[in-house]
Design a protein around this motif. Structure first.
Motif, PDB file in Angstrom:
ATOM      1  N   LYS A  42       0.822  -1.216   0.000  1.00 37.95           N
ATOM      2  CA  LYS A  42       0.000   0.000   0.000  1.00 37.95           C
ATOM      3  C   LYS A  42       0.855   1.264   0.000  1.00 37.95           C
ATOM      4  O   LYS A  42       0.630   2.182  -0.790  1.00 37.95           O
ATOM      5  CB  LYS A  42      -0.938   0.005   1.223  1.00 37.95           C
ATOM      6  CG  LYS A  42      -1.814  -1.210   1.354  1.00 37.95           C
ATOM      7  CD  LYS A  42      -2.738  -1.127   2.557  1.00 37.95           C
ATOM      8  CE  LYS A  42      -2.031  -1.080   3.908  1.00 37.95           C
ATOM      9  NZ  LYS A  42      -1.263  -2.304   4.233  1.00 37.95           N
ATOM     10  N   SER A  43       1.810   1.313   0.924  1.00 37.83           N
ATOM     11  CA  SER A  43       2.651   2.519   1.006  1.00 37.83           C
ATOM     12  C   SER A  43       3.511   2.663  -0.236  1.00 37.83           C
ATOM     13  O   SER A  43       3.745   3.776  -0.721  1.00 37.83           O
ATOM     14  CB  SER A  43       3.540   2.480   2.248  1.00 37.83           C
ATOM     15  OG  SER A  43       2.745   2.555   3.412  1.00 37.83           O
ATOM     16  N   THR A  44       3.972   1.535  -0.755  1.00 40.58           N
ATOM     17  CA  THR A  44       4.760   1.579  -1.988  1.00 40.58           C
ATOM     18  C   THR A  44       3.943   2.219  -3.105  1.00 40.58           C
ATOM     19  O   THR A  44       4.436   3.103  -3.821  1.00 40.58           O
ATOM     20  CB  THR A  44       5.183   0.147  -2.391  1.00 40.58           C
ATOM     21  OG1 THR A  44       5.959  -0.415  -1.328  1.00 40.58           O
ATOM     22  CG2 THR A  44       5.995   0.145  -3.667  1.00 40.58           C
ATOM     23  N   ALA A 163      -3.170  10.104   1.500  1.00 45.01           N
ATOM     24  CA  ALA A 163      -3.132   9.944   2.952  1.00 45.01           C
ATOM     25  C   ALA A 163      -2.767   8.500   3.277  1.00 45.01           C
ATOM     26  O   ALA A 163      -3.501   7.580   2.914  1.00 45.01           O
ATOM     27  CB  ALA A 163      -4.478  10.310   3.560  1.00 45.01           C
ATOM     28  N   ASP A 164      -1.620   8.302   3.944  1.00 42.60           N
ATOM     29  CA  ASP A 164      -1.168   6.952   4.289  1.00 42.60           C
ATOM     30  C   ASP A 164      -1.496   6.662   5.747  1.00 42.60           C
ATOM     31  O   ASP A 164      -0.831   7.159   6.643  1.00 42.60           O
ATOM     32  CB  ASP A 164       0.332   6.810   4.027  1.00 42.60           C
ATOM     33  CG  ASP A 164       0.763   5.345   3.998  1.00 42.60           C
ATOM     34  OD1 ASP A 164      -0.046   4.464   4.363  1.00 42.60           O
ATOM     35  OD2 ASP A 164       1.918   5.084   3.595  1.00 42.60           O
ATOM     36  N   GLU A 165      -2.527   5.888   5.963  1.00 43.12           N
ATOM     37  CA  GLU A 165      -3.012   5.547   7.304  1.00 43.12           C
ATOM     38  C   GLU A 165      -3.128   6.791   8.193  1.00 43.12           C
ATOM     39  O   GLU A 165      -2.532   6.836   9.276  1.00 43.12           O
ATOM     40  CB  GLU A 165      -2.104   4.489   7.940  1.00 43.12           C
ATOM     41  CG  GLU A 165      -1.888   3.309   6.985  1.00 43.12           C
ATOM     42  CD  GLU A 165      -1.769   1.966   7.692  1.00 43.12           C
ATOM     43  OE1 GLU A 165      -2.331   1.836   8.788  1.00 43.12           O
ATOM     44  OE2 GLU A 165      -1.149   1.059   7.121  1.00 43.12           O
ATOM     45  N   PRO A 166      -3.913   7.764   7.761  1.00 42.05           N
ATOM     46  CA  PRO A 166      -3.963   9.042   8.487  1.00 42.05           C
ATOM     47  C   PRO A 166      -4.548   8.924   9.896  1.00 42.05           C
ATOM     48  O   PRO A 166      -4.332   9.808  10.713  1.00 42.05           O
ATOM     49  CB  PRO A 166      -4.862   9.921   7.608  1.00 42.05           C
ATOM     50  CG  PRO A 166      -5.719   8.958   6.854  1.00 42.05           C
ATOM     51  CD  PRO A 166      -4.829   7.763   6.600  1.00 42.05           C
TER      52      PRO A 166
HETATM   53 MG   LIG Z   1       2.287   1.150   4.833  1.00 44.38          MG
END
Ligand SMILES: [Mg+2]
Ligand SMILES: Nc1ncnc2c1ncn2[C@@H]1O[C@H](COP(=O)(O)OP(=O)(O)O)[C@@H](O)[C@H]1O
Length: 225
Positions: A42-44, A163-166
């Motif tokens: 996901k973050s990638t 937004a990454d796991e905000p």
């Molecule tokens: Mg991640």
């Protein structure tokens, strides 16, 4: 608005395939949730969309910018004009007040007139943080810091908010305040919003849900209201 063509990202040797030939289109104004287990990529994916990382192969085009081949100058221009990004840890500069943090993207663009402060205060009102403008980050709750970070991410009216796991580091009260702000922004359809989350309940707020599994898109479903 966004087009990935067989985008892959591998790390190291022997290679870890973090993202495996992902093709994807996202339209302007969509509100998309990206879900998947820890380590699924996901973050990638989000980092590729924000130009923080380059694909090992394939294309990543965001609002007309080819991020896979953009040089530093183009990437800087892309971030300063088209992109807002928020993360799990709020990344506000600790030595600056909230309003100074929010002003930063405008200052980086070379704006220095009195309109900058006015715009930052208006943006803070927008996220329910007008009363915290002159506070420092350490004086705020996690949810307040995140709303400040969202104001900073939006001050330059980007076409894309990532937004990454905000809400990954927030209790439920603070999380729902942050989510309400994100949902409000998304509902205007002027900013494409892509949010990574672990939570099914959070993902349900979005119009479209893309599930990542082992670097692949396992499912992609659009909600019918
Ligand atoms: Mg991640
Ligand atoms: N800088 C890196 N170096 C090596 N491997 C990495 C790096 N970043 C991520 N990975 C690996 O890529 C995979 C996907 O990671 P990531 O995108 O962070 O997953 P998620 O955000 O879904 O938890 C994981 O196996 C992770 O260990």
């Amino acid at each position: 608005m966004i087009r990935l063509v067989k985008a892959s990202r591998t790390y190291g040797s022997p290679p870890i395939v973090a993202l495996d030939s992902v093709s994807l289109e996202i339209g302007a104004g969509e509100f998309v949730a990206i879900t998947g287990q820890s380590g699924s990529g996901k973050s990638t994916l989000l980092n590729l969309l924000g130009g923080l990382d380059h694909p090992t192969s394939g294309e990543v085009v965001v609002d007309g910018t080819h991020l896979e081949s953009a040089d530093d100058r183009e990437l800087t221009l892309f971030r300063r004009t088209k992109l807002g990004m928020v993360f799990q840890f709020f990344n506000l500069l600790p030595s600056m007040t909230v309003v100074e943090n929010v002003e930063m993207p405008l200052l980086l663009r070379g704006e220095h007139d009195r309109g900058v402060r006015k715009a930052a205060l208006a943006m803070l009102e927008e996220v329910g943080m007008g009363h915290r403008a002159e506070h420092f980050p350490h004086q705020l709750s996690g949810g307040e810091m995140q709303r400040g970070a969202i104001a900073r991410a939006l001050i330059h009216t980007p076409s894309l908010l990532l937004a990454d796991e905000p809400t990954g580091n927030l209790d439920s009260t603070n999380a729902s305040q942050v989510l309400a702000v994100i949902a409000k922004i998304a509902s205007r359809r002027t900013t494409t919003v892509i949010m990574v989350t672990h939570s099914d309940a959070v993902a349900a707020l979005a119009d479209r849900r893309i599930q990542i599994q082992d670097g692949f898109i396992a499912s992609d479903s659009t909600r019918t209201h």
